[in-house]
Write a protein that holds these residues in place. Structure first.
Motif, PDB file in Angstrom:
ATOM      1  N   THR A  54      20.568  36.731   9.680  1.00  0.00           N
ATOM      2  CA  THR A  54      19.799  35.496   9.434  1.00  0.00           C
ATOM      3  C   THR A  54      18.380  35.837   8.986  1.00  0.00           C
ATOM      4  OG1 THR A  54      21.068  34.328  11.124  1.00  0.00           O
ATOM      5  CG2 THR A  54      18.969  33.347  10.527  1.00  0.00           C
ATOM      6  N   THR A  55      17.946  35.177   7.930  1.00  0.00           N
ATOM      7  CA  THR A  55      16.542  35.276   7.523  1.00  0.00           C
ATOM      8  C   THR A  55      15.884  33.934   7.809  1.00  0.00           C
ATOM      9  OG1 THR A  55      17.082  36.834   5.763  1.00  0.00           O
ATOM     10  CG2 THR A  55      14.976  35.687   5.566  1.00  0.00           C
ATOM     11  N   LEU A  69      24.233  28.211   5.341  1.00  0.00           N
ATOM     12  CA  LEU A  69      25.172  29.083   6.036  1.00  0.00           C
ATOM     13  C   LEU A  69      26.183  29.607   5.022  1.00  0.00           C
ATOM     14  CD1 LEU A  69      26.458  30.326   8.589  1.00  0.00           C
ATOM     15  CD2 LEU A  69      27.671  28.172   8.946  1.00  0.00           C
ATOM     16  N   ASN A  70      26.258  30.886   4.895  1.00  0.00           N
ATOM     17  CA  ASN A  70      27.122  31.533   3.891  1.00  0.00           C
ATOM     18  C   ASN A  70      26.915  30.909   2.510  1.00  0.00           C
ATOM     19  OD1 ASN A  70      28.235  33.243   5.822  1.00  0.00           O
ATOM     20  ND2 ASN A  70      29.793  31.750   6.367  1.00  0.00           N
ATOM     21  N   SER A 118      21.736  32.099   6.703  1.00  0.00           N
ATOM     22  CA  SER A 118      22.541  32.847   7.646  1.00  0.00           C
ATOM     23  C   SER A 118      23.846  33.253   6.974  1.00  0.00           C
ATOM     24  CB  SER A 118      22.816  31.919   8.834  1.00  0.00           C
ATOM     25  OG  SER A 118      23.046  32.658   9.985  1.00  0.00           O
ATOM     26  N   TYR A 119      24.327  34.433   7.322  1.00  0.00           N
ATOM     27  CA  TYR A 119      25.540  34.942   6.676  1.00  0.00           C
ATOM     28  C   TYR A 119      26.379  35.688   7.701  1.00  0.00           C
ATOM     29  CZ  TYR A 119      28.314  38.225   3.912  1.00  0.00           C
ATOM     30  OH  TYR A 119      29.346  38.971   3.402  1.00  0.00           O
ATOM     31  N   THR A 124      34.255  32.932   8.451  1.00  0.00           N
ATOM     32  CA  THR A 124      33.886  31.931   9.457  1.00  0.00           C
ATOM     33  C   THR A 124      35.133  31.149   9.886  1.00  0.00           C
ATOM     34  OG1 THR A 124      31.860  31.721   8.193  1.00  0.00           O
ATOM     35  CG2 THR A 124      32.179  30.112   9.929  1.00  0.00           C
ATOM     36  N   ALA A 125      36.011  30.900   8.916  1.00  0.00           N
ATOM     37  CA  ALA A 125      37.194  30.085   9.196  1.00  0.00           C
ATOM     38  C   ALA A 125      38.205  30.798  10.079  1.00  0.00           C
ATOM     39  CB  ALA A 125      37.851  29.685   7.882  1.00  0.00           C
TER      40      ALA A 125
END
Ligand code: DP6
Length: 420
Positions: A54-55, A69-70, A118-119, A124-125
């Protein structure tokens, strides 16, 4: 702030691991403060394989708080993001960047807006505790940006307000979330039991199980359990307190048989509570059950546990092997029972620490097809094969806690504060 100084962007990038509970958190005594009804213990997973980066950035030119996010913009208006932000802002301190000639005063933080990107380095799924790593990283990075003085234990209490399990991602290795007694939640924090080097023989294999239907979220699932299950009360009051003591002891002594027995029993009891909920919640599916049988049969034939299994609020299996040799034997069994579809590339079927595949002795689909059945399978029971029931495997290990990353790893452009 003077007009000519409006251009600057200050940012911080952090990386935070995900964690898997071996004594589960299930049930809250306070929904807003996110206070649990029992202690829980987790293993932090190696961020090389599963983590959130996360930045967070701040600039007087930002007009509103924004988050991606992503790569996709998401809302920051949710109550949980907002309570974390509020808690962090209230503890913010003066920040001086002499090189850039920037000074942010304590009271300026209230007026300034943030851009956050954020990545997750894993899908994620896939239903792998992405919220734990995500919320922990959100809190850790913002706390560094706003120059907080709080240690990771105090930050864990803020991350807890984002998602309960997130508080355990503030540390590496083996972590306990102490439920606490105070009504305001000040003593409901995570503590590190041992770091990742303490028990570095352990190897973790995650079977990402193909799920068809959307499951009940942990938040609603545990609310329903608290309202309707009688077993959850017995679990929280009578069972977990004893297991916590035994699990701490097993971790301290690196006693794998005790560790495995406790972890499996606790996962099974958590899913029993889900079944005891009205209407019942089914997080595991047929594939999850087949994986449990495979491990149980093997453990039983060896006379002592070789592998522990644990399942969170979904069908994915997290399997913890006592060492690398056992992990290779485990993967052999898993690939035998759960081979990929014939057109799958083995390189995408086993990800993370792929080096274990060499120990397994398989290089391609042909090798998988010719794997012999595990010896514990008796001749009179035909060995079951379920092609395609597992989407892929991730090989990993216990890992470190949050770290700061250099600006070169930032997800936001240092001039515009927008995603790169
Ligand atoms: C089954 O932390 O996702 O993974 O606090 O409502 O955000 P909220 O729930 P969450 O619940 C995690 C439950 C679990 C067990 C565990 O991680 O201990």
């Amino acid at each position: 702030m003077a007009e000519e100084l409006q251009k600057w962007v200050v940012m911080v990038t952090a990386q935070t691991p995900t964690n898997i509970a071996v004594i589960k958190y299930w049930g809250k005594r306070d929904e807003t403060l996110i206070l649990p009804i029992n202690d829980s213990i987790s293993v932090t997973l190696d961020p090389d394989h599963l983590c959130t980066t996360t930045t967070v950035s701040v600039s007087p030119s930002f007009e509103q708080d924004r988050m991606w996010l992503n790569g996709k913009e998401i809302s920051l208006l949710g109550g949980r993001f907002q309570s974390c932000l509020r808690e962090i802002r209230s503890r913010a301190r003066d920040l001086e960047d002499e090189k850039k000639g920037i000074m942010i005063k304590k009271m300026d933080w209230e007026k300034l807006h943030f851009h956050i990107a954020s990545y997750n380095n894993f899908p994620t799924a896939a239903g792998l505790a992405s919220s734990a790593a995500g919320l922990a990283c959100f809190v850790f990075a913002l706390a560094k940006l706003m120059n907080l003085n709080e240690d990771n234990g105090q930050l864990s209490a803020i991350a807890r307000r984002g998602s309960g399990s997130a508080c355990r991602s503030l540390y590496g290795g083996f972590v306990k979330w102490i439920m606490g007694k105070e009504e305001n939640g000040s003593d409901s924090i995570a503590v590190q039991l041992a770091d990742e080097k303490h028990w570095d023989d352990l190897v973790i294999v995650i079977a990402v199980v193909s799920a068809r239907q959307k499951e009940t979220s942990s938040t609603t699932g545990m609310q329903d359990s608290c309202k309707t299950s009688m077993l959850i009360q017995h679990r929280a009051k009578e069972v977990v307190p004893k297991r916590i003591i035994q699990m701490e002891d097993a971790i301290e002594k690196r006693d794998f048989p005790s560790f495995a027995r406790l972890a499996c029993a606790d996962s099974n009891q958590f899913h029993a509570v889900c079944l005891d909920t009205s209407p019942p919640i089914f997080y595991m599916n047929d594939t999850s059950h087949k994986i449990i049988s495979c491990v149980e049969k093997w453990n039983c034939s060896e006379g002592t546990p070789q592998v522990a299994y644990t399942f969170d609020a979904g069908p994915n299996a997290v399997l913890i092997a006592r060492d690398r040799k056992i992990a290779a034997l485990l993967l052999r069994r898993l690939l035998f029972h759960f081979p990929p579809h014939s057109n799958t590339d083995l390189n995408s079927y086993v990800i993370g620490d792929k080096s274990i595949l060499q120990d397994v002795g398989v290089q391609d689909m042909k090798d998988i097809e010719s794997l012999p059945p595990p010896p514990e399978i008796k001749d009179n029971i035909p060995a079951q094969k379920s092609n395609g029931d597992v989407s892929y495997f991730i090989c990993t290990r216990p890992g470190r806690g949050p770290v700061l990353l250099p600006d070169s790893r930032a997800l936001l452009n240092p001039e515009t504060g927008l995603p790169k």
